[in-house]
Structures are given as C-alpha cells and as structure tokens.
Scaffold this motif. Structure first.
Motif, PDB file in Angstrom:
ATOM      1  N   UNK A   1       9.194  18.987  -5.737  1.00  0.00           N
ATOM      2  CA  UNK A   1       7.914  18.421  -5.315  1.00  0.00           C
ATOM      3  C   UNK A   1       7.726  18.492  -3.800  1.00  0.00           C
ATOM      4  N   UNK A   2       8.808  18.328  -3.055  1.00  0.00           N
ATOM      5  CA  UNK A   2       8.695  18.411  -1.596  1.00  0.00           C
ATOM      6  C   UNK A   2       8.394  19.834  -1.153  1.00  0.00           C
ATOM      7  N   UNK A   3       8.750  20.814  -1.970  1.00  0.00           N
ATOM      8  CA  UNK A   3       8.433  22.204  -1.633  1.00  0.00           C
ATOM      9  C   UNK A   3       6.948  22.494  -1.764  1.00  0.00           C
ATOM     10  N   UNK A   4       6.221  21.620  -2.459  1.00  0.00           N
ATOM     11  CA  UNK A   4       4.796  21.825  -2.696  1.00  0.00           C
ATOM     12  C   UNK A   4       3.919  20.997  -1.763  1.00  0.00           C
ATOM     13  N   UNK A   5       4.508  20.372  -0.757  1.00  0.00           N
ATOM     14  CA  UNK A   5       3.728  19.542   0.155  1.00  0.00           C
ATOM     15  C   UNK A   5       2.706  20.364   0.940  1.00  0.00           C
ATOM     16  N   UNK A   6       1.539  19.764   1.175  1.00  0.00           N
ATOM     17  CA  UNK A   6       0.508  20.455   1.952  1.00  0.00           C
ATOM     18  C   UNK A   6       0.853  20.492   3.441  1.00  0.00           C
ATOM     19  N   UNK A   7       1.755  19.612   3.879  1.00  0.00           N
ATOM     20  CA  UNK A   7       2.225  19.661   5.264  1.00  0.00           C
ATOM     21  C   UNK A   7       3.155  20.858   5.420  1.00  0.00           C
ATOM     22  N   UNK A   8       2.974  21.620   6.481  1.00  0.00           N
ATOM     23  CA  UNK A   8       3.779  22.825   6.683  1.00  0.00           C
ATOM     24  C   UNK A   8       5.264  22.481   6.734  1.00  0.00           C
ATOM     25  N   UNK A  68      15.435   8.444  -5.013  1.00  0.00           N
ATOM     26  CA  UNK A  68      15.823   9.703  -5.659  1.00  0.00           C
ATOM     27  C   UNK A  68      15.195   9.862  -7.034  1.00  0.00           C
ATOM     28  N   UNK A  69      14.528   8.810  -7.529  1.00  0.00           N
ATOM     29  CA  UNK A  69      13.834   8.920  -8.815  1.00  0.00           C
ATOM     30  C   UNK A  69      12.316   8.903  -8.642  1.00  0.00           C
ATOM     31  N   UNK A  70      11.858   9.220  -7.427  1.00  0.00           N
ATOM     32  CA  UNK A  70      10.423   9.258  -7.137  1.00  0.00           C
ATOM     33  C   UNK A  70       9.973  10.691  -6.898  1.00  0.00           C
ATOM     34  N   UNK A  71       8.873  11.075  -7.544  1.00  0.00           N
ATOM     35  CA  UNK A  71       8.324  12.419  -7.413  1.00  0.00           C
ATOM     36  C   UNK A  71       7.072  12.357  -6.532  1.00  0.00           C
ATOM     37  N   UNK A  72       7.098  12.984  -5.352  1.00  0.00           N
ATOM     38  CA  UNK A  72       5.969  12.865  -4.432  1.00  0.00           C
ATOM     39  C   UNK A  72       4.751  13.664  -4.869  1.00  0.00           C
ATOM     40  N   UNK A  73       3.574  13.079  -4.701  1.00  0.00           N
ATOM     41  CA  UNK A  73       2.329  13.828  -4.779  1.00  0.00           C
ATOM     42  C   UNK A  73       2.326  14.857  -3.638  1.00  0.00           C
ATOM     43  N   UNK A  74       1.647  15.976  -3.830  1.00  0.00           N
ATOM     44  CA  UNK A  74       1.719  17.047  -2.828  1.00  0.00           C
ATOM     45  C   UNK A  74       1.091  16.682  -1.494  1.00  0.00           C
ATOM     46  N   UNK A  75       0.298  15.601  -1.459  1.00  0.00           N
ATOM     47  CA  UNK A  75      -0.316  15.172  -0.207  1.00  0.00           C
ATOM     48  C   UNK A  75       0.461  14.037   0.479  1.00  0.00           C
ATOM     49  N   UNK A  76       1.621  13.674  -0.082  1.00  0.00           N
ATOM     50  CA  UNK A  76       2.344  12.497   0.397  1.00  0.00           C
ATOM     51  C   UNK A  76       2.606  12.542   1.898  1.00  0.00           C
ATOM     52  N   UNK A  77       3.213  13.620   2.385  1.00  0.00           N
ATOM     53  CA  UNK A  77       3.600  13.680   3.785  1.00  0.00           C
ATOM     54  C   UNK A  77       2.386  13.711   4.705  1.00  0.00           C
ATOM     55  N   UNK A  78       1.326  14.335   4.245  1.00  0.00           N
ATOM     56  CA  UNK A  78       0.114  14.391   5.063  1.00  0.00           C
ATOM     57  C   UNK A  78      -0.428  12.992   5.314  1.00  0.00           C
ATOM     58  N   UNK A  79      -0.405  12.131   4.298  1.00  0.00           N
ATOM     59  CA  UNK A  79      -0.922  10.769   4.455  1.00  0.00           C
ATOM     60  C   UNK A  79       0.032   9.864   5.230  1.00  0.00           C
ATOM     61  N   UNK A  80       1.290  10.283   5.371  1.00  0.00           N
ATOM     62  CA  UNK A  80       2.260   9.486   6.130  1.00  0.00           C
ATOM     63  C   UNK A  80       2.397   9.979   7.575  1.00  0.00           C
ATOM     64  N   UNK A  81       1.613  10.991   7.944  1.00  0.00           N
ATOM     65  CA  UNK A  81       1.798  11.598   9.269  1.00  0.00           C
ATOM     66  C   UNK A  81       1.094  10.783  10.351  1.00  0.00           C
ATOM     67  N   UNK A  82       1.512   9.547  10.538  1.00  0.00           N
ATOM     68  CA  UNK A  82       1.014   8.678  11.599  1.00  0.00           C
ATOM     69  C   UNK A  82       2.195   7.874  12.138  1.00  0.00           C
ATOM     70  N   UNK A 180      -3.370   6.557  -1.166  1.00  0.00           N
ATOM     71  CA  UNK A 180      -3.352   7.990  -1.451  1.00  0.00           C
ATOM     72  C   UNK A 180      -1.994   8.627  -1.133  1.00  0.00           C
ATOM     73  N   UNK A 181      -1.145   7.895  -0.422  1.00  0.00           N
ATOM     74  CA  UNK A 181       0.234   8.346  -0.199  1.00  0.00           C
ATOM     75  C   UNK A 181       1.018   7.949  -1.444  1.00  0.00           C
ATOM     76  N   UNK A 182       1.110   8.859  -2.379  1.00  0.00           N
ATOM     77  CA  UNK A 182       1.504   8.509  -3.752  1.00  0.00           C
ATOM     78  C   UNK A 182       2.816   9.167  -4.163  1.00  0.00           C
ATOM     79  N   UNK A 183       3.679   8.370  -4.814  1.00  0.00           N
ATOM     80  CA  UNK A 183       4.846   8.916  -5.507  1.00  0.00           C
ATOM     81  C   UNK A 183       4.830   8.399  -6.943  1.00  0.00           C
ATOM     82  N   UNK A 184       5.465   9.167  -7.831  1.00  0.00           N
ATOM     83  CA  UNK A 184       5.546   8.805  -9.240  1.00  0.00           C
ATOM     84  C   UNK A 184       6.984   8.414  -9.574  1.00  0.00           C
ATOM     85  N   UNK A 185       7.133   7.196 -10.026  1.00  0.00           N
ATOM     86  CA  UNK A 185       8.456   6.627 -10.302  1.00  0.00           C
ATOM     87  C   UNK A 185       8.921   7.048 -11.696  1.00  0.00           C
ATOM     88  N   UNK A 186       9.970   7.876 -11.752  1.00  0.00           N
ATOM     89  CA  UNK A 186      10.490   8.358 -13.025  1.00  0.00           C
ATOM     90  C   UNK A 186      11.787   7.608 -13.326  1.00  0.00           C
TER      91      UNK A 186
END
Length: 373
Positions: A1-8, A68-82, A180-186
């Motif tokens: 999931x981290x490989x799919x982040x919209x943040x470069x 380690x059991x959380x799957x990030x949404x692809x926009x997660x890092x972008x919304x945390x970039x502050x 919108x900074x979202x992770x999915x708890x598995x």
C-alpha cells in the motif's frame, strides 16, 4: 500500500521496527527508502521503546506512526504532509467479515478510538486535542523529541499514546483531525480478546495515573470505590453474545458495555493490589468533593513512594489527610510510609491502629501490617 502513495517515493522513508523478533529476509525492491531496525536485547521492549527508536533514526522532519496491521489509503501521506500534529482516521478493513461487536466498540460503545467524540452535527471537529492514537498519527519530529517521545514505563500498547498527547496539549501543541488521512485496520477482534485487552488497559491505567495524576483522578475516581461484579457481568454478556435477534440487540450491547467496563476496573484493582504500598489506599477514596483532592494527593504520594522519594510522599499524604481527615485508608498509607522510615516505627503502629479504629469493614491490610511491626 505504501508503494501506491500519491506522494512521490523520494519524499518519504519507511522505518520498520522489529521489537523482539527476527528481521524478515526479503528480496522485494521498494520504490522508497526502507530500513529494518531491531530493538536491542532479548524479548519485546514494548511499543513505546520501539516507536522512540524509529523516531530517533528518522531522517525527515515529519514522523508518521502506523501499525503493522493497518493498510494505508493511497492519499495517506499527502494528508499528513504538514509539520504539525495530525490525527488520522482508522476504519475497519473492508475484507473483514461484518461484525456487530466490532462495530459496537468503535461506534456507540466508544471503547476503541471513540470517533463519536470528534463528530459534530455537520461533520467532524477540526481539532482533536489530547488525541494521539498511534495507529495513524503524525507530528513534527522536533516537537516529538523535545517531549522525549513516548514514556517507556508503558510496556504494552495502552495509554502510552494518550499520555504523550496529554503532554503535548499542555505544551500548547494542537492536534488537528484529518478524516481523509485514512488507514484500514485489518485485525480480527473477538469478544474474548477484547475483554483481555480491556483488562490489560485497566492495569495500565495505574501507570498513567502515576505519571499524570490529573488524568488519574478522572480514570480512577468513582470506579474503584464501587463494588465491581465482573464475573456476574461476564455471565450475563455471554448469554446474549451470539444472539442475532434485532429485538435483543439493545440488551446485548448494554451487557457488552457493562462487562468491558468491569474488565477494566478488575484490571485496575489487580494492578493496585499487586503494587501494594500506598497504592492499596486508592480504591477506598471516593472521587468527589474534597475526596477528589485527597485522591490526587494520594496518587502523587504513591508514585513518590515507589520512586523512593519518601519526603515528597510524606508531604502529599499530609495534604491528603488535610482533605480527608477521617479516612482509614490514608491513615493506613501513613503507616506504610512510616514503616519504611528509620525511627518512625511507633508512628507506623499508631497510624495502623487509627486505621483499624476508623475502618468499618475491618480490612485485612492495616491489621496484617500492624502484626509485622
């Protein structure tokens, strides 16, 4: 999931902390920098130590903690970039089977995450003061290190993040909520496993109370002085636990709430009994009026006593006595304190005798301690 982040990928690094296990052997090539770091020594050091190690090794100025059991949404890092503190949202992973109990503990029950406290009539609150749920939270690295990170006295994942959030709030650092900074708890949670979690969290309340007595009062007052009936609540909850009748559901949820609350109280009681010393007095102080002030002083005294600061413990107990002059438990705590001071054996005996005189329930603690003197 981290490989799919919209943040470069060149804009972030990933640090995986291995707390007590073996680092995995992998040939996977990641588009971002990744480090595998193991905590020192044998066995687990706890999540507080592990996260602090990761923060220390981080090269960037924003720290984001996820499990380690959380799957990030692809926009997660972008919304945390502050460069501020941001609390993200945690939802259940869609691959998990629907489960009424799981939805209850994060929904109306509020036993995990308690998102309802951040809701308004029109949406979500902008700020989440005191929040620092480490399944999805970010903070400026400098601010984190200035607060010396998580307190490593917490050995399990319970209250260590809330304690840090409390310290940050006192320093004026605002935590903002970003849904919108979202992770999915598995993570599969069952009725039995969550009762165990509540029990462990109840024990950890005493660690939190020792470090932050202001919070300890709210966590302990009014519950430790009540008669806890955990076994009875458990039996009742088990009767309706697997019932799928919609008409039974309100009763089912009511019983879930009761037993989860009782499990936490049982954990707190057991922790206090195991610690002994001045902590033995805590369950016998009511949590209102002057008694609440006495409880604050007693918690401070118990913590100081554990740390070997008998002078500070004496002062705090004297203040507790000022607020609760006829409390047998505080007299017993004084006896415990005097018994550990050279030349104060007579004062210890007198204090335990006074405790026995005032105690309507003839508790074992002062009587047994008096016999040893």
């Amino acid at each position: 999931c981290l490989s799919e982040q919209t943040l470069r990928p060149e804009l972030f690094e990933v640090i995986v902390i291995n707390d007590g296990g073996k680092n995995p052997e992998t040939s996977i090539k990641y588009p971002f920098k990744i480090s595998w770091i193991k905590t020192k020594g044998k066995g687990s050091k706890g999540p507080a130590t592990a996260r602090n190690l990761g923060a220390e090794k981080a090269e960037n100025e924003i720290l984001l903690f996820i499990g380690d059991d959380n799957f990030p949404n692809k926009y997660l890092l972008w919304f945390h970039e502050e460069p501020i503190a941001i609390q993200g949202y945690i939802d259940w992973h869609p691959d998990l089977m629907p489960d009424t109990f799981r939805e209850f503990i994060t929904g109306e029950g509020g036993f995990q995450f308690n998102w309802n406290s951040l809701k308004t009539e029109t949406g979500w609150k902008e700020k989440a003061d005191g929040w620092f749920v480490t399944a999805n939270v970010s903070i400026d690295k400098t601010a984190f290190l200035l607060e010396q990170g998580f307190n490593t006295k917490f050995k399990i994942a319970a209250w260590e993040d809330i304690e840090l959030g409390y310290r940050l709030t006192r320093k004026g650092i605002v935590t903002y909520f970003q849904p919108h900074a979202l992770v999915y708890h598995h993570h599969r949670i069952t009725f039995n496993s969550f009762i165990e979690r509540q029990y462990a969290a109840g024990r950890a309340r005493i660690d939190l109370a020792a470090l932050q007595p202001e919070l300890g009062i709210d966590l302990l007052a009014g519950i430790l002085d009540s008669n806890n009936n955990y076994e009875e609540q458990l039996d009742l909850a088990l009767v309706t636990n697997f019932n799928v009748d919609p008409e039974i559901q309100p009763l089912q949820k009511h019983r879930w709430g009761n037993v989860l609350h009782s499990a936490a109280i049982k954990g707190a009681y057991d922790e206090l009994n195991e610690r002994g010393g001045l902590w033995s007095a805590v369950p016998h102080i009511k949590g209102s009026g002057n008694s609440k002030k006495a409880l604050h002083c007693l918690i401070e005294a118990a913590h100081a006593f554990e740390d070997g600061n008998l002078g500070r413990a004496t002062i705090e107990l004297e203040w507790a006595m000022h607020y609760e002059q006829n409390s047998w438990a505080i007299y017993a705590a004084l006896g415990e304190l005097y018994a550990h001071q050279k030349g104060n054996r007579l004062k210890a005996i007198q204090s335990f005798q006074k405790a026995i005189e005032l105690d309507p329930n003839n508790s074992d603690w002062p009587a047994k301690r008096l016999q040893t003197l």
